[in-house]
Design a protein around this motif. Structure first.
Motif, PDB file in Angstrom:
ATOM      1  N   MET A  75      11.366-146.005  67.923  1.00 19.12           N
ATOM      2  CA  MET A  75      10.254-146.015  66.983  1.00 19.12           C
ATOM      3  C   MET A  75      10.631-145.237  65.725  1.00 19.12           C
ATOM      4  O   MET A  75      10.429-145.714  64.609  1.00 19.12           O
ATOM      5  CB  MET A  75       9.015-145.405  67.639  1.00 19.12           C
ATOM      6  N   ASP A  76      11.150-144.037  65.907  1.00 16.49           N
ATOM      7  CA  ASP A  76      11.569-143.191  64.783  1.00 16.49           C
ATOM      8  C   ASP A  76      13.082-143.353  64.627  1.00 16.49           C
ATOM      9  O   ASP A  76      13.870-142.660  65.253  1.00 16.49           O
ATOM     10  CB  ASP A  76      11.194-141.738  65.069  1.00 16.49           C
TER      11      ASP A  76
ATOM     12  N   MET B  55       5.532-152.712  64.963  1.00 12.18           N
ATOM     13  CA  MET B  55       6.533-151.693  65.237  1.00 12.18           C
ATOM     14  C   MET B  55       7.650-152.227  66.140  1.00 12.18           C
ATOM     15  O   MET B  55       7.837-153.433  66.239  1.00 12.18           O
ATOM     16  CB  MET B  55       5.853-150.460  65.831  1.00 12.18           C
TER      17      MET B  55
ATOM     18  N   ARG C  43       3.980-148.939  71.022  1.00  9.38           N
ATOM     19  CA  ARG C  43       5.280-149.327  70.484  1.00  9.38           C
ATOM     20  C   ARG C  43       5.260-150.737  69.886  1.00  9.38           C
ATOM     21  O   ARG C  43       6.171-151.108  69.157  1.00  9.38           O
ATOM     22  CB  ARG C  43       6.357-149.242  71.573  1.00  9.38           C
TER      23      ARG C  43
ATOM     24  N   LEU D  85       9.337-145.479  57.024  1.00  5.03           N
ATOM     25  CA  LEU D  85       8.840-146.017  58.295  1.00  5.03           C
ATOM     26  C   LEU D  85       8.980-145.012  59.429  1.00  5.03           C
ATOM     27  O   LEU D  85       8.142-144.950  60.326  1.00  5.03           O
ATOM     28  CB  LEU D  85       9.585-147.313  58.629  1.00  5.03           C
ATOM     29  N   TYR D  86      10.042-144.191  59.405  1.00  7.39           N
ATOM     30  CA  TYR D  86      10.235-143.193  60.464  1.00  7.39           C
ATOM     31  C   TYR D  86       9.034-142.241  60.520  1.00  7.39           C
ATOM     32  O   TYR D  86       8.617-141.802  61.603  1.00  7.39           O
ATOM     33  CB  TYR D  86      11.528-142.398  60.219  1.00  7.39           C
TER      34      TYR D  86
ATOM     35  N   GLY E 124       7.921-153.188  60.668  1.00  9.82           N
ATOM     36  CA  GLY E 124       7.120-152.540  59.643  1.00  9.82           C
ATOM     37  C   GLY E 124       6.208-153.460  58.866  1.00  9.82           C
ATOM     38  O   GLY E 124       5.486-153.002  57.964  1.00  9.82           O
TER      39      GLY E 124
ATOM     40  N   ALA F 221       6.007-143.926  61.983  1.00 10.45           N
ATOM     41  CA  ALA F 221       6.172-144.096  63.429  1.00 10.45           C
ATOM     42  C   ALA F 221       5.688-142.882  64.212  1.00 10.45           C
ATOM     43  O   ALA F 221       5.453-142.979  65.422  1.00 10.45           O
ATOM     44  CB  ALA F 221       7.637-144.368  63.756  1.00 10.45           C
ATOM     45  N   GLN F 222       5.527-141.748  63.544  1.00 10.85           N
ATOM     46  CA  GLN F 222       5.076-140.532  64.213  1.00 10.85           C
ATOM     47  C   GLN F 222       3.583-140.254  64.004  1.00 10.85           C
ATOM     48  O   GLN F 222       3.097-139.188  64.378  1.00 10.85           O
ATOM     49  CB  GLN F 222       5.897-139.335  63.724  1.00 10.85           C
TER      50      GLN F 222
END
Length: 312
Positions: free
Chosen positions: A33-34, A253, A214, A273-274, A239, A277-278
């Protein structure tokens, strides 16, 4: 060398760079994800894209043999034998050492890497665990890891790891500030959205709903309506922001489906995007417009800085 999981908080799975070239067979791409935390965890251990642990919530494990590990992700407290350690660095451990990671935000994703990666038999050419597809991971059925599981680690040439920097300089530490806007590039069906709808997306906050995993993240805020009444299903990029008839955006994602039939107003820039993702339920997200060239240049500059530091 093996790692034994002592306790698992919310979830723990194995991931690598994902399944490439199999979307047409119906398999999702998956992957971390990250991406940035995954990449840097591997780089700190002298490798690229090797299988790592991606986990949510607290995680405790013991080391059965001497080894090195790295832990990356948003703010967390790490204990090695009850002595505090830090994220974003390689740590040399001895057989019998106990490691415990406690994330600051429940639900954030963290990564554990080891030199040469965890030894996970590939399924469709990847170690990624995808529960929805019942594929991948150490159990080969898409199931997450649980307390008591053992993970073997591939053998490694120690010379490469020793030569690799063991920590990150301040300028390479990722920022997880959720108050900073997320870049978005106009998407495949952007013309189907009016200028008013586009400006509404850019000038309002959107709240992350509990409907997130996810596969995708559903947002809630001012509706972004499309003029399209229907469209053929097509492949979905990582994304991409789909907009269903209710006008509430869904960001696709890592474990997104291979095809989708909702219009896509844009795609989140890889350089941001990282951070998205959080995000957690309740977070407020704002977006800003990036053209494709600027988004690509920002991402490449980020990658060049990493490669320069690690000498590759």
């Amino acid at each position: 060398m093996t790692v034994r999981l002592v306790s698992v908080g919310l979830n723990a799975i194995t991931v690598d760079a994902g399944r490439k070239g199999v979307l047409h067979q119906g398999f999702c791409q998956s992957g971390p994800m990250d991406w940035l935390a995954f990449q840097l965890a591997n780089q700190l251990c002298g490798q690229h894209n090797a299988p790592t642990l991606e986990f949510m919530g607290a995680l405790s494990f013991s080391i059965e043999d001497d080894c090195s590990i790295s832990v990356t992700g948003p703010a967390a407290t790490i204990w090695v034998n009850e002595q505090q350690a830090c994220c974003w660095q390689r740590m040399a451990l001895k057989a019998g050492d106990q490691v415990r990671v406690q994330p600051e935000r429940l639900g954030a994703r963290h990564y554990v890497a080891t030199p040469s990666g965890f030894a996970v038999s590939p399924a469709v050419a990847s170690a990624c665990t995808v529960k929805r597809e019942n594929i991948g991971g150490p159990h080969q059925d898409g199931s997450p890891l649980k307390a008591g599981d053992f993970l073997a680690v591939n053998s490694v040439k120690s010379s490469r790891v020793v030569a690799c920097p063991s920590s990150l300089p301040a300028h390479l530490l990722p920022s997880y500030d959720m108050t900073k806007p997320i870049g978005i590039v106009a998407g495949y069906q952007h013309e189907a959205f009016s200028d008013i709808a586009w400006q509404r997306l850019l000038n309002n906050e959107y709240e992350v709903t509990p409907q997130m995993d996810r596969m995708g993240v559903r947002l809630q805020g001012p509706a972004v309506q499309s003029a399209m009444s229907g469209m053929y299903s097509e492949a979905i990029a990582l994304g991409s922001m789909q907009v269903p008839p209710d006008g509430q955006p869904i960001v696709m994602m890592a474990d997104r489906q291979t095809l989708g039939g909702y219009p896509k107003v844009g795609t989140l820039a890889r350089c941001d995007l990282y951070r998205f993702a959080q995000c957690l339920a309740g977070d407020k997200i704002q977006f800003y417009q990036l053209d494709a060239a600027n988004a690509r240049a920002t991402w490449l500059l980020q990658q060049v800085a990493i490669q320069k530091w690690f000498g590759n």
